[in-house]
Design an enzyme around this catalytic site. Structure first.
Site, PDB file in Angstrom:
ATOM      1  N   HIS A  88      -6.754  67.655 -60.678  1.00 22.43           N
ATOM      2  CA  HIS A  88      -5.751  68.179 -61.595  1.00 22.43           C
ATOM      3  C   HIS A  88      -4.562  67.243 -61.765  1.00 22.43           C
ATOM      4  CE1 HIS A  88      -7.957  71.511 -59.617  1.00 22.43           C
ATOM      5  NE2 HIS A  88      -8.026  71.966 -60.857  1.00 22.43           N
ATOM      6  N   HIS A  94      -6.854  71.243 -66.735  1.00 27.95           N
ATOM      7  CA  HIS A  94      -7.400  71.377 -68.072  1.00 27.95           C
ATOM      8  C   HIS A  94      -6.523  70.611 -69.054  1.00 27.95           C
ATOM      9  CE1 HIS A  94      -4.742  74.790 -67.174  1.00 27.95           C
ATOM     10  NE2 HIS A  94      -4.408  74.818 -68.451  1.00 27.95           N
ATOM     11  N   GLY A 100     -10.465  73.520 -72.820  1.00 32.49           N
ATOM     12  CA  GLY A 100     -10.098  73.785 -74.208  1.00 32.49           C
ATOM     13  C   GLY A 100     -10.563  72.748 -75.206  1.00 32.49           C
ATOM     14  N   MET A 128     -17.206  74.703 -71.461  1.00 35.22           N
ATOM     15  CA  MET A 128     -17.641  76.028 -71.013  1.00 35.22           C
ATOM     16  C   MET A 128     -17.750  76.940 -72.230  1.00 35.22           C
ATOM     17  SD  MET A 128     -15.333  76.352 -67.504  1.00 35.22           S
ATOM     18  CE  MET A 128     -16.047  77.894 -66.954  1.00 35.22           C
ATOM     19  N   SER A 129     -16.641  77.547 -72.637  1.00 40.62           N
ATOM     20  CA  SER A 129     -16.669  78.528 -73.715  1.00 40.62           C
ATOM     21  C   SER A 129     -17.027  77.916 -75.064  1.00 40.62           C
ATOM     22  CB  SER A 129     -15.321  79.258 -73.813  1.00 40.62           C
ATOM     23  OG  SER A 129     -14.272  78.340 -74.068  1.00 40.62           O
TER      24      SER A 129
END
Length: 218
Positions: free
Chosen positions: A105, A125, A159, A179-180
């Protein structure tokens, strides 16, 4: 032409049967599939991994989150180590042949992960992410700084849409993790194609720029 990786990571929300269907449809377009189901037992993870392999996912593309025992049991390619997990050095002592990823991170964590023997790191992220509600994005500048410090490939996560791919790669990232963007899509196959196309176009544009600069220098 240089290659760049696309990692698909399970979000822990979908029924495993649905995630397996998504992987069956999309894995030819992807480089690595991460089974990341923190709430599931080793037995459940092994069953899911075996089903992924049964529907055609090559073992060389399968990465298990955190669980070295599961990765070894199913013959997976590697393990993704969260920051709270074993260090890459500790994991390497247990399973020297596995490809080890480290979740980081900050640029400082990238430097530490590199020195401990990870093969690559996931940095994020980068943008605002539904999986990290309320947490500020780390942004492209910090991604670029992480890439400069890291001695191993940096995969960007968080994102990321197909429209972000060019910006991500311009910072020196070795690829993206999603991911999404795929798991949450109404049409996961079309989404995977969009990511792959965007990545390919970005790489071709970069190659054309490099060739043009080389010719200008001569």
């Amino acid at each position: 032409m240089a290659q760049a990786e696309i990692h698909l990571i399970s979000d822990g929300k979908l029924p495993l049967s649905q995630f397996i269907e998504i992987v069956e449809a999309t894995h030819p377009l992807l480089d690595y599939i991460h089974l990341r189901e923190k709430h599931r037992s080793a037995r459940e993870l092994i069953a899911a991994a075996e089903e992924l392999l049964r529907v055609g996912l090559p073992p060389a593309k399968l990465i298990i989150n955190d669980r070295i025992d599961v990765a070894l049991a199913v013959g997976a390619r590697g393990v993704q180590l969260p920051w709270h997990s074993l260090t890459p050095a500790e994991a390497r002592a247990v399973a020297p042949h596995l490809r080890l990823g480290r979740s980081i991170h900050s640029p400082q964590e990238a430097e530490k992960g590199s020195s401990q023997g990870a093969n690559f790191c996931l940095f994020g992220h980068v943008f605002l992410s539904d999986s990290k509600p309320g947490q500020p994005e780390r942004g492209l500048a910090q991604l670029a700084q992480t890439v400069r410090i890291s001695r191993i490939p940096v995969i960007a996560i968080g994102g990321i849409t197909p429209d972000h791919v060019s910006q991500i790669m311009k910072q020196g990232a070795a690829g993206i993790a999603v991911m999404s963007g795929i798991c949450g899509s109404n049409d996961p196959l079309s989404a995977a194609k969009a990511y792959r196309t965007s990545l390919q176009v970005t790489l071709e544009s970069k190659l054309a720029e490099e060739v043009s600069m080389h010719e200008s220098a001569h």
